[in-house]
Design an enzyme around this catalytic site. Sequence first.
Site, PDB file in Angstrom:
ATOM      1  CB  CYS A 146       3.500  18.398 -36.287  1.00 45.10           C
ATOM      2  SG  CYS A 146       2.687  17.588 -34.897  1.00 45.10           S
ATOM      3  CG  HIS A 160       3.182  11.788 -39.218  1.00 46.42           C
ATOM      4  ND1 HIS A 160       2.803  11.990 -37.909  1.00 46.42           N
ATOM      5  CD2 HIS A 160       3.087  10.446 -39.430  1.00 46.42           C
ATOM      6  CE1 HIS A 160       2.505  10.826 -37.349  1.00 46.42           C
ATOM      7  NE2 HIS A 160       2.659   9.870 -38.254  1.00 46.42           N
TER       8      HIS A 160
END
Length: 277
Positions: free
Chosen positions: A163, A121
Site C-alpha cells: 500500500c 505492508h
Amino acid sequence: MENTENSVDSKSIKSLEPKIIHGSKSVDSGISLDNSYKMDYPEMGLCIIINNKNFHKSTGMASRSGTDVDAANLRETFINLKYGVRNKNDLTREEIVELMRNVSKEDHSKRSSFVCVLLSHGEEGIIFGTNGPLDLKKITSFFRGDCCRSLTGKPKLFIIQACRGTELDCGIEADSGVEDDMACHKIPVEADFLYAYSTAPGYYSWRNSKDGSWFIQSLCAMLKQYADKLEFMHILTRVNRKVATEFESFSLDATFHAKKQIPCIVSMLTKELYFYH
C-alpha cells in the site's frame, strides 16, 4: 475469479521526510548510445524477492495471506526470463538493509540488469520489515550509480507490492545494444531506475487471499505472454490495463467492497528495455 476476500497491504505510519541528493559520477564503460539497453551480457542478472508475510506482534500488522502465491509466481516468471532468483522470507528491516547492502557490493559486471521485488505492508515511501518501517530510499540508494559501479548504466527494476496510503478507489463507469567507443560519459546517479508500484500514490493495494495480489498476478501473466515480444514499458502498460479493468475487490466489509486499483510506473530508464536480444 472466485469471490475470496481481498486484503490491503497497509499500516498507518507517519511518512519520512525525503532527502535531497546532489551530484553525479562519470562512468567508464557499459554505456551504449543505442536506444535499447545491452541485454546480452553472460547473465541476465539477479532477481531478489523479499516476501514478508508474518509480522512481529508489536507492529500490530496482520499476516499477508496470499503472498506466498505471489512469491512462487514471481520466481517461476523470472527464472523463465533467465534471472538468478533468490527468495527471502520474513525479513526484519535490518535484515533487508543488510541484504541490499551485500547484494550491491557483488560484482554485477557480467550481468545485464538487476531486479528487486518487495512484497509487504507499506505506506507512501515506506516498506515494512517484519519488525517495523523502512524508507524505500534506503533500499534503493545502495544501487545508485555512484554506489554500485558494476550496475551503472544498466536497468535496475524495483517492483513493489504494498500500500501507499489509505485512500480507496471506488471506480467510475466508462464507455467502452552496442557499446560505443567513447571513453567516458557523465550520467545522473539516479538514472536507469524503474519503480513499478502496485498502486497509485496514497492508495490501498489489493491482495486476494487465494490468488495473490492483483498486481503481481497481472505482472507475471503479462511477462509470460509478452516478454519475448514487447518493450518493458509497453508490458507494464498492459499490466495497468489488466489490473484496472479485470479486478474489483470483494469484502464482507462494505467500506472495502467493490473497489478498484491502478498500478503506477515511475521510470528513470534512459533506454528501451527488452528481455530478449
